[in-house]
Design a protein around this motif. Structure first.
Motif, PDB file in Angstrom:
ATOM      1  N   SER A 120       0.824  -1.199   0.000  1.00  0.00           N
ATOM      2  CA  SER A 120       0.000   0.000   0.000  1.00  0.00           C
ATOM      3  C   SER A 120       0.860   1.251   0.000  1.00  0.00           C
ATOM      4  CB  SER A 120      -0.911   0.014   1.229  1.00  0.00           C
ATOM      5  OG  SER A 120      -1.425   1.314   1.433  1.00  0.00           O
ATOM      6  N   ALA A 121       0.729   1.997  -1.067  1.00  0.00           N
ATOM      7  CA  ALA A 121       1.564   3.198  -1.204  1.00  0.00           C
ATOM      8  C   ALA A 121       1.226   4.226  -0.137  1.00  0.00           C
ATOM      9  CB  ALA A 121       1.372   3.803  -2.598  1.00  0.00           C
ATOM     10  N   GLN A 122      -0.073   4.351   0.166  1.00  0.00           N
ATOM     11  CA  GLN A 122      -0.475   5.357   1.148  1.00  0.00           C
ATOM     12  C   GLN A 122       0.075   5.013   2.537  1.00  0.00           C
ATOM     13  OE1 GLN A 122      -4.708   5.937   1.720  1.00  0.00           O
ATOM     14  NE2 GLN A 122      -4.405   8.066   2.364  1.00  0.00           N
ATOM     15  N   ALA A 123      -0.048   3.757   2.933  1.00  0.00           N
ATOM     16  CA  ALA A 123       0.447   3.351   4.244  1.00  0.00           C
ATOM     17  C   ALA A 123       1.961   3.511   4.327  1.00  0.00           C
ATOM     18  CB  ALA A 123       0.058   1.894   4.520  1.00  0.00           C
ATOM     19  N   ALA A 124       2.642   3.125   3.264  1.00  0.00           N
ATOM     20  CA  ALA A 124       4.101   3.231   3.252  1.00  0.00           C
ATOM     21  C   ALA A 124       4.543   4.672   3.372  1.00  0.00           C
ATOM     22  CB  ALA A 124       4.652   2.611   1.973  1.00  0.00           C
ATOM     23  N   LYS A 125       3.788   5.552   2.738  1.00  0.00           N
ATOM     24  CA  LYS A 125       4.139   6.966   2.780  1.00  0.00           C
ATOM     25  C   LYS A 125       3.951   7.528   4.190  1.00  0.00           C
ATOM     26  CE  LYS A 125       3.453  11.137   0.009  1.00  0.00           C
ATOM     27  NZ  LYS A 125       2.641  11.781  -1.027  1.00  0.00           N
ATOM     28  N   LEU A 126       2.848   7.135   4.822  1.00  0.00           N
ATOM     29  CA  LEU A 126       2.564   7.639   6.170  1.00  0.00           C
ATOM     30  C   LEU A 126       3.562   7.107   7.187  1.00  0.00           C
ATOM     31  CD1 LEU A 126      -1.332   7.277   6.246  1.00  0.00           C
ATOM     32  CD2 LEU A 126      -0.008   9.370   5.943  1.00  0.00           C
ATOM     33  N   LEU A 127       3.848   5.815   7.102  1.00  0.00           N
ATOM     34  CA  LEU A 127       4.708   5.197   8.106  1.00  0.00           C
ATOM     35  C   LEU A 127       6.180   5.397   7.802  1.00  0.00           C
ATOM     36  CD1 LEU A 127       2.733   1.845   8.583  1.00  0.00           C
ATOM     37  CD2 LEU A 127       2.614   3.936   9.956  1.00  0.00           C
ATOM     38  N   GLY A 128       6.482   5.616   6.542  1.00  0.00           N
ATOM     39  CA  GLY A 128       7.880   5.684   6.110  1.00  0.00           C
ATOM     40  C   GLY A 128       8.658   6.855   6.667  1.00  0.00           C
ATOM     41  N   ARG A 129       7.934   7.939   6.996  1.00  0.00           N
ATOM     42  CA  ARG A 129       8.648   9.130   7.462  1.00  0.00           C
ATOM     43  C   ARG A 129       8.835   9.146   8.973  1.00  0.00           C
ATOM     44  NH1 ARG A 129       5.282  13.079   4.662  1.00  0.00           N
ATOM     45  NH2 ARG A 129       3.327  11.989   4.510  1.00  0.00           N
ATOM     46  N   LEU A 130       8.359   8.107   9.639  1.00  0.00           N
ATOM     47  CA  LEU A 130       8.390   8.108  11.103  1.00  0.00           C
ATOM     48  C   LEU A 130       9.778   7.805  11.662  1.00  0.00           C
ATOM     49  CD1 LEU A 130       5.034   6.305  11.975  1.00  0.00           C
ATOM     50  CD2 LEU A 130       5.504   8.750  11.736  1.00  0.00           C
ATOM     51  N   GLY A 131      10.100   8.468  12.753  1.00  0.00           N
ATOM     52  CA  GLY A 131      11.372   8.261  13.439  1.00  0.00           C
ATOM     53  C   GLY A 131      11.346   7.014  14.310  1.00  0.00           C
ATOM     54  N   VAL A 132      12.321   6.921  15.184  1.00  0.00           N
ATOM     55  CA  VAL A 132      12.514   5.723  15.992  1.00  0.00           C
ATOM     56  C   VAL A 132      11.500   5.666  17.139  1.00  0.00           C
ATOM     57  CG1 VAL A 132      14.183   6.851  17.521  1.00  0.00           C
ATOM     58  CG2 VAL A 132      14.280   4.390  17.203  1.00  0.00           C
ATOM     59  N   GLU A 133      11.153   4.453  17.548  1.00  0.00           N
ATOM     60  CA  GLU A 133      10.267   4.259  18.696  1.00  0.00           C
ATOM     61  C   GLU A 133      11.034   4.556  19.987  1.00  0.00           C
ATOM     62  OE1 GLU A 133       7.082   3.493  19.223  1.00  0.00           O
ATOM     63  OE2 GLU A 133       6.602   3.516  17.079  1.00  0.00           O
ATOM     64  N   PRO A 134      10.532   5.489  20.789  1.00  0.00           N
ATOM     65  CA  PRO A 134      11.288   5.927  21.967  1.00  0.00           C
ATOM     66  C   PRO A 134      11.408   4.882  23.067  1.00  0.00           C
ATOM     67  CG  PRO A 134       9.137   6.977  21.905  1.00  0.00           C
ATOM     68  CD  PRO A 134       9.311   6.275  20.593  1.00  0.00           C
ATOM     69  N   LEU A 135      10.492   3.926  23.117  1.00  0.00           N
ATOM     70  CA  LEU A 135      10.525   2.961  24.219  1.00  0.00           C
ATOM     71  C   LEU A 135      11.223   1.659  23.840  1.00  0.00           C
ATOM     72  CD1 LEU A 135       6.977   3.571  25.782  1.00  0.00           C
ATOM     73  CD2 LEU A 135       9.196   4.537  26.445  1.00  0.00           C
ATOM     74  N   THR A 136      11.950   1.707  22.715  1.00  0.00           N
ATOM     75  CA  THR A 136      12.702   0.516  22.317  1.00  0.00           C
ATOM     76  C   THR A 136      14.206   0.804  22.390  1.00  0.00           C
ATOM     77  OG1 THR A 136      12.879   1.112  19.976  1.00  0.00           O
ATOM     78  CG2 THR A 136      10.879  -0.053  20.667  1.00  0.00           C
ATOM     79  N   ASP A 137      14.993  -0.248  22.278  1.00  0.00           N
ATOM     80  CA  ASP A 137      16.452  -0.088  22.316  1.00  0.00           C
ATOM     81  C   ASP A 137      16.976   0.642  21.089  1.00  0.00           C
ATOM     82  OD1 ASP A 137      16.500  -1.360  24.699  1.00  0.00           O
ATOM     83  OD2 ASP A 137      17.048  -3.330  23.897  1.00  0.00           O
ATOM     84  N   ALA A 138      16.147   0.712  20.053  1.00  0.00           N
ATOM     85  CA  ALA A 138      16.575   1.418  18.842  1.00  0.00           C
ATOM     86  C   ALA A 138      16.757   2.912  19.108  1.00  0.00           C
ATOM     87  CB  ALA A 138      15.558   1.202  17.727  1.00  0.00           C
ATOM     88  N   PHE A 139      16.144   3.392  20.179  1.00  0.00           N
ATOM     89  CA  PHE A 139      16.292   4.797  20.577  1.00  0.00           C
ATOM     90  C   PHE A 139      17.592   4.913  21.373  1.00  0.00           C
ATOM     91  CE2 PHE A 139      14.382   8.445  23.288  1.00  0.00           C
ATOM     92  CZ  PHE A 139      14.806   9.403  22.378  1.00  0.00           C
ATOM     93  N   ASP A 140      18.695   4.929  20.682  1.00  0.00           N
ATOM     94  CA  ASP A 140      19.980   4.891  21.397  1.00  0.00           C
ATOM     95  C   ASP A 140      20.638   6.269  21.438  1.00  0.00           C
ATOM     96  OD1 ASP A 140      20.968   4.272  18.499  1.00  0.00           O
ATOM     97  OD2 ASP A 140      22.756   4.756  19.690  1.00  0.00           O
ATOM     98  N   PRO A 141      21.430   6.495  22.479  1.00  0.00           N
ATOM     99  CA  PRO A 141      21.989   7.824  22.754  1.00  0.00           C
ATOM    100  C   PRO A 141      22.798   8.404  21.603  1.00  0.00           C
ATOM    101  CG  PRO A 141      22.327   6.381  24.629  1.00  0.00           C
ATOM    102  CD  PRO A 141      21.794   5.523  23.530  1.00  0.00           C
ATOM    103  N   ALA A 142      23.646   7.597  21.018  1.00  0.00           N
ATOM    104  CA  ALA A 142      24.526   8.126  19.964  1.00  0.00           C
ATOM    105  C   ALA A 142      23.726   8.593  18.756  1.00  0.00           C
ATOM    106  CB  ALA A 142      25.544   7.062  19.558  1.00  0.00           C
ATOM    107  N   ALA A 143      22.783   7.776  18.331  1.00  0.00           N
ATOM    108  CA  ALA A 143      21.990   8.132  17.153  1.00  0.00           C
ATOM    109  C   ALA A 143      21.106   9.340  17.444  1.00  0.00           C
ATOM    110  CB  ALA A 143      21.133   6.936  16.724  1.00  0.00           C
TER     111      ALA A 143
END
Length: 271
Positions: A120-143
DNA sequence: AAAAGCCCCTGGATGC
DNA sequence: TGCATCCAGGGGCTTT
């Protein structure tokens, strides 16, 4: 209303109960941000597998495709065995064999988007611009620090933008900056590594505590089982202009940034 | 690329 | 009481 904590609280109050439900029909009220239109018919007969969250979007996994729900500024969901007759602001009902999921949204900034498949192009467009999830380990200090370095806008607006980190809205941006002792007008690029780490911790802390308190109910938010939130009672600066800072007693200030109110303590957040 | 504005919409609070 | 104005938890889109 709905920032990450409110959306997550909604998800938690809904996911287990709606998982496995078969969609029998759909009722549409006035159009939301994007009209769902005849696509609604494609939902009939689908089964809800589960409910995830990405930023402030709820992602309902179906046996075929994905339903994206966004609560906008004034939306809330309710899932119950039955629902009263639809009111003026009930714009989407999902009638299932386990109950009726109803979206109430007076301002209609919310959205319901059906993504038939992975493509779905519309869903990909909406979700594609989103940043990192703050409550996961992907939200790391250096990045996070590196991301802040790249931005010259005031840090409050960088938090709100959602392309660096998602889920932080107007309440929790002010609250997190207070906890980190950072002035909201400070250019993101000027934040040192130690202060970026402090801000990262503050964002995680305030969001997690807000989820634990059921979110913030400022006027009419409630979870999908009708529970109000109580985090607003613990707000340090949000909506407290002129009142004494809960830490130092100085008068909380209110300013405008990008057409939104920002609250901070001029003493606890000197720079 | 990033930043700044504009706009979608309704209702409640405030002020004259 | 009536009416105008401002403000509100978001974010996509267009313009600089």
């Amino acid at each position: 209303m709905p920032e990450l904590p409110e959306v997550e609280v909604t998800r938690l109050s809904l996911a287990d109960r709606i998982a496995g439900a078969r969609i029998e029909s759909v009722r549409l009220g006035k159009p939301l941000r994007w009209p769902l239109g005849v696509v609604a018919e494609a939902l009939v007969g689908r089964t809800v597998r589960g409910v995830r969250r990405r930023g402030k979007y709820l992602l309902m996994d179906l046996d075929d495709g994905l339903l994206l729900l966004h609560l906008g500024m004034s939306g809330s969901l309710n899932f119950a065995a039955s629902q009263p007759p639809a009111g003026a602001h009930d714009h989407f009902d999902l009638l299932t064999d386990r109950g009726i999921l109803r979206l109430n949204d007076p301002r209609r900034f919310g959205a319901v988007v059906y993504a038939p498949g992975e493509d779905s192009a519309q869903a990909a467009k909406l979700l594609g611009r989103l940043g990192v999830e703050p409550l996961t380990d992907a939200f790391d200090p250096a990045a996070f620090h590196a991301g802040l370095k790249r931005r010259h806008a005031p840090v409050k607006q960088v938090l709100l933008a959602g392309d660096l980190v998602v889920g932080v809205g107007n309440i929790y941006a002010s609250e997190a900056l207070f906890l980190a002792g950072i002035r909201p007008t400070l250019r993101a690029s000027r934040i040192s590594r130690p202060r970026a780490e402090k801000l990262r911790s503050a964002v995680r802390d305030v969001l997690a505590r807000a989820v634990a308190k059921g979110g913030s109910t400022l006027r009419d938010f409630s979870s999908a089982d009708g529970q109000a939130g109580y985090f607003q009672l613990e707000a340090m600066v949000y909506d407290r202009a002129g009142l004494p800072c809960r830490v130092c007693g100085a008068a909380v200030k209110s300013i405008r940034q990008g057409q939104r109110a920002t609250y901070f303590c001029p003493n606890c957040q000197k720079s």
